[in-house]
Design a protein around this motif. Structure first.
Motif, PDB file in Angstrom:
ATOM      1  N   MET A 103       0.834  -1.207   0.000  1.00  0.00           N
ATOM      2  CA  MET A 103       0.000   0.000   0.000  1.00  0.00           C
ATOM      3  C   MET A 103       0.864   1.251   0.000  1.00  0.00           C
ATOM      4  SD  MET A 103      -2.805  -1.328   2.799  1.00  0.00           S
ATOM      5  CE  MET A 103      -3.706   0.228   2.865  1.00  0.00           C
ATOM      6  N   LEU A 104       1.925   1.227   0.782  1.00  0.00           N
ATOM      7  CA  LEU A 104       2.825   2.369   0.852  1.00  0.00           C
ATOM      8  C   LEU A 104       3.471   2.651  -0.498  1.00  0.00           C
ATOM      9  CD1 LEU A 104       4.523   4.471   2.434  1.00  0.00           C
ATOM     10  CD2 LEU A 104       6.182   2.642   2.817  1.00  0.00           C
ATOM     11  N   LEU A 105       3.893   1.606  -1.194  1.00  0.00           N
ATOM     12  CA  LEU A 105       4.533   1.804  -2.486  1.00  0.00           C
ATOM     13  C   LEU A 105       3.585   2.439  -3.492  1.00  0.00           C
ATOM     14  CD1 LEU A 105       6.830  -1.260  -3.210  1.00  0.00           C
ATOM     15  CD2 LEU A 105       7.461   1.105  -2.806  1.00  0.00           C
ATOM     16  N   VAL A 106       2.330   2.015  -3.459  1.00  0.00           N
ATOM     17  CA  VAL A 106       1.343   2.618  -4.368  1.00  0.00           C
ATOM     18  C   VAL A 106       1.153   4.092  -4.027  1.00  0.00           C
ATOM     19  CG1 VAL A 106      -1.063   2.609  -5.093  1.00  0.00           C
ATOM     20  CG2 VAL A 106       0.168   0.455  -4.862  1.00  0.00           C
ATOM     21  N   LEU A 112       4.709  10.681  -6.269  1.00  0.00           N
ATOM     22  CA  LEU A 112       5.834  11.127  -7.070  1.00  0.00           C
ATOM     23  C   LEU A 112       5.486  11.215  -8.553  1.00  0.00           C
ATOM     24  CD1 LEU A 112       8.705   9.198  -5.303  1.00  0.00           C
ATOM     25  CD2 LEU A 112       8.116  11.603  -5.102  1.00  0.00           C
ATOM     26  N   ARG A 113       4.517  10.412  -8.988  1.00  0.00           N
ATOM     27  CA  ARG A 113       4.065  10.496 -10.374  1.00  0.00           C
ATOM     28  C   ARG A 113       3.379  11.828 -10.643  1.00  0.00           C
ATOM     29  NH1 ARG A 113      -1.081   7.028 -11.544  1.00  0.00           N
ATOM     30  NH2 ARG A 113      -1.816   8.687 -10.166  1.00  0.00           N
ATOM     31  N   ASP A 114       2.639  12.316  -9.670  1.00  0.00           N
ATOM     32  CA  ASP A 114       1.840  13.521  -9.864  1.00  0.00           C
ATOM     33  C   ASP A 114       2.528  14.793  -9.373  1.00  0.00           C
ATOM     34  OD1 ASP A 114      -0.083  11.764 -10.786  1.00  0.00           O
ATOM     35  OD2 ASP A 114      -1.086  11.620  -8.843  1.00  0.00           O
ATOM     36  N   ARG A 115       3.691  14.664  -8.758  1.00  0.00           N
ATOM     37  CA  ARG A 115       4.353  15.817  -8.161  1.00  0.00           C
ATOM     38  C   ARG A 115       5.573  16.193  -8.990  1.00  0.00           C
ATOM     39  NH1 ARG A 115       6.851  14.588  -2.617  1.00  0.00           N
ATOM     40  NH2 ARG A 115       4.697  13.997  -2.148  1.00  0.00           N
ATOM     41  N   ALA A 116       5.399  17.047  -9.978  1.00  0.00           N
ATOM     42  CA  ALA A 116       6.526  17.492 -10.805  1.00  0.00           C
ATOM     43  C   ALA A 116       7.500  18.279  -9.926  1.00  0.00           C
ATOM     44  CB  ALA A 116       6.014  18.365 -11.945  1.00  0.00           C
ATOM     45  N   PRO A 117       8.815  18.263 -10.245  1.00  0.00           N
ATOM     46  CA  PRO A 117       9.435  17.637 -11.421  1.00  0.00           C
ATOM     47  C   PRO A 117      10.037  16.266 -11.127  1.00  0.00           C
ATOM     48  CG  PRO A 117      11.010  19.092 -10.409  1.00  0.00           C
ATOM     49  CD  PRO A 117       9.774  19.140  -9.546  1.00  0.00           C
ATOM     50  N   TYR A 118       9.607  15.579 -10.052  1.00  0.00           N
ATOM     51  CA  TYR A 118      10.240  14.321  -9.681  1.00  0.00           C
ATOM     52  C   TYR A 118       9.623  13.131 -10.404  1.00  0.00           C
ATOM     53  CZ  TYR A 118      11.892  17.292  -5.910  1.00  0.00           C
ATOM     54  OH  TYR A 118      12.464  18.322  -5.206  1.00  0.00           O
ATOM     55  N   PRO A 119      10.438  12.289 -11.038  1.00  0.00           N
ATOM     56  CA  PRO A 119       9.922  11.098 -11.707  1.00  0.00           C
ATOM     57  C   PRO A 119       9.520  10.043 -10.687  1.00  0.00           C
ATOM     58  CG  PRO A 119      12.304  11.137 -11.832  1.00  0.00           C
ATOM     59  CD  PRO A 119      11.902  12.436 -11.212  1.00  0.00           C
ATOM     60  N   PRO A 120       8.549   9.178 -11.000  1.00  0.00           N
ATOM     61  CA  PRO A 120       8.048   8.218 -10.023  1.00  0.00           C
ATOM     62  C   PRO A 120       9.065   7.201  -9.557  1.00  0.00           C
ATOM     63  CG  PRO A 120       7.150   7.786 -12.213  1.00  0.00           C
ATOM     64  CD  PRO A 120       7.809   9.117 -12.261  1.00  0.00           C
ATOM     65  N   ILE A 235      21.898  12.687 -23.903  1.00  0.00           N
ATOM     66  CA  ILE A 235      21.176  13.243 -25.042  1.00  0.00           C
ATOM     67  C   ILE A 235      20.114  14.207 -24.548  1.00  0.00           C
ATOM     68  CG2 ILE A 235      21.556  11.222 -26.508  1.00  0.00           C
ATOM     69  CD1 ILE A 235      18.786  10.254 -25.763  1.00  0.00           C
ATOM     70  N   PRO A 236      19.770  15.215 -25.340  1.00  0.00           N
ATOM     71  CA  PRO A 236      18.730  16.158 -24.916  1.00  0.00           C
ATOM     72  C   PRO A 236      17.399  15.449 -24.724  1.00  0.00           C
ATOM     73  CG  PRO A 236      19.934  16.978 -26.827  1.00  0.00           C
ATOM     74  CD  PRO A 236      20.322  15.550 -26.647  1.00  0.00           C
ATOM     75  N   ARG A 237      16.756  15.661 -23.569  1.00  0.00           N
ATOM     76  CA  ARG A 237      15.475  15.048 -23.295  1.00  0.00           C
ATOM     77  C   ARG A 237      14.528  16.080 -22.706  1.00  0.00           C
ATOM     78  NH1 ARG A 237      17.873   9.751 -20.352  1.00  0.00           N
ATOM     79  NH2 ARG A 237      19.531  11.239 -19.962  1.00  0.00           N
ATOM     80  N   THR A 238      13.256  15.794 -22.783  1.00  0.00           N
ATOM     81  CA  THR A 238      12.261  16.704 -22.256  1.00  0.00           C
ATOM     82  C   THR A 238      11.347  15.958 -21.314  1.00  0.00           C
ATOM     83  OG1 THR A 238      10.758  16.237 -24.099  1.00  0.00           O
ATOM     84  CG2 THR A 238      12.282  18.095 -24.357  1.00  0.00           C
ATOM     85  N   GLY A 239      10.556  16.716 -20.550  1.00  0.00           N
ATOM     86  CA  GLY A 239       9.557  16.108 -19.671  1.00  0.00           C
ATOM     87  C   GLY A 239      10.194  15.282 -18.583  1.00  0.00           C
ATOM     88  N   SER A 240       9.522  14.159 -18.238  1.00  0.00           N
ATOM     89  CA  SER A 240       9.988  13.334 -17.129  1.00  0.00           C
ATOM     90  C   SER A 240      11.348  12.718 -17.421  1.00  0.00           C
ATOM     91  CB  SER A 240       8.969  12.219 -16.832  1.00  0.00           C
ATOM     92  OG  SER A 240       8.797  11.400 -17.959  1.00  0.00           O
TER      93      SER A 240
END
Length: 254
Positions: A103-106, A112-120, A235-240
């Motif tokens: 449950m904690l992992l979910v 972290l998925r919904d809290r930019a700019p950190y990737p999940p 390499i140049p990347r965008t977003g997450s």
């Protein structure tokens, strides 16, 4: 515990099939599902889209590394082991006091998925304990697999006859479903179906497959380990993806 994801979703490393090239002993997703129903009749089965499957059984589990599963909002998580800092993590992610590791992992993944700019996948860096887990977000077809740095909890992965990715904590099950097209999931690594296999401690270095040969020169197995002499290209990347690159660079610098 066993999870099966079609090739388009699981995106398993092609090197997993090296020991079984030319052999036809591996099974398809449908054959694996039928086999498990016969072997583990008391298991809990979760049938996902396109024949993907996750199943959990408490049979023969270690008292020190118990298995748990949690499902909510089309997110499925199987956790094996224990987290020694679970109380701290519950407070950090706003989980209930009764929240299990799964449950904690979910909760952590969603935060972290919904809290930019950190990737999940940054959730892994906060985990302390002996563990392995599989998390699948069915809405986005996102798959995360991870194992602690010591490899304290057994986790195998392999390639089925139809190219599907198979994951299990039972070596015998992997052997029956994938034949020789299997290996230990490397400790201290995270696998995502988008970015592949990444070392938690050395995110800017390639995790490469090394084939093992028998006395006759035939490939008898594959192991994965970090190649500290091969640095991944920048390499140049965008977003997450760009966020992940920034975090990885900071971690490598430390």
């Amino acid at each position: 515990m066993l999870a099966v994801f079609e090739k388009a979703i699981g995106n398993p490393p092609e090197e997993l099939q090296l020991p079984s090239v030319g052999l036809d002993c591996k099974k398809t997703r449908e054959e694996i599902s039928e086999m498990l129903r016969l072997l583990w009749p008391k298991s809990t089965f979760y049938h996902l889209s396109n024949g993907n499957l996750m199943t959990l059984s408490h049979e023969a589990q270690s008292p020190l590394h118990q298995r748990s599963m949690f499902v909510t909002d089309d997110i499925f998580c199987i956790f094996m082991g224990t987290l020694v800092n679970i109380c701290e993590l519950r407070r950090h992610y706003g989980s209930s006091r009764q929240a299990t590791e799964a449950m904690l992992l979910v909760d952590a993944y969603k935060a972290l998925r919904d809290r930019a700019p950190y990737p999940p996948d940054q959730v892994i860096k906060d985990l302390q304990g002996k563990f392995a887990f599989i998390l699948f977000d069915a809405k986005s077809s996102t798959l995360f697999v991870a194992r602690d740095g010591e490899g304290s909890v057994e986790l195998k992965w392999g390639m089925a006859g139809d190219g599907s990715l198979v994951l299990s904590d039972d070596p015998d099950t992997i052997q029956m479903t994938c034949g020789k097209s299997s290996a230990s999931f490397p400790p201290g690594c995270i696998f995502t179906n988008g970015n592949g296999l990444v070392s938690i401690d050395h995110p800017l270095h390639k995790v490469k497959a090394i084939a093992r040969e028998d006395e006759d020169g035939n490939i008898c197995g594959v192991m994965f380990q970090v190649d500290l002499f091969t640095r991944l290209p920048s390499i140049p990347r965008t977003g997450s993806a760009a966020n992940w690159a920034d975090v990885a660079a900071a971690a490598e610098a430390d």
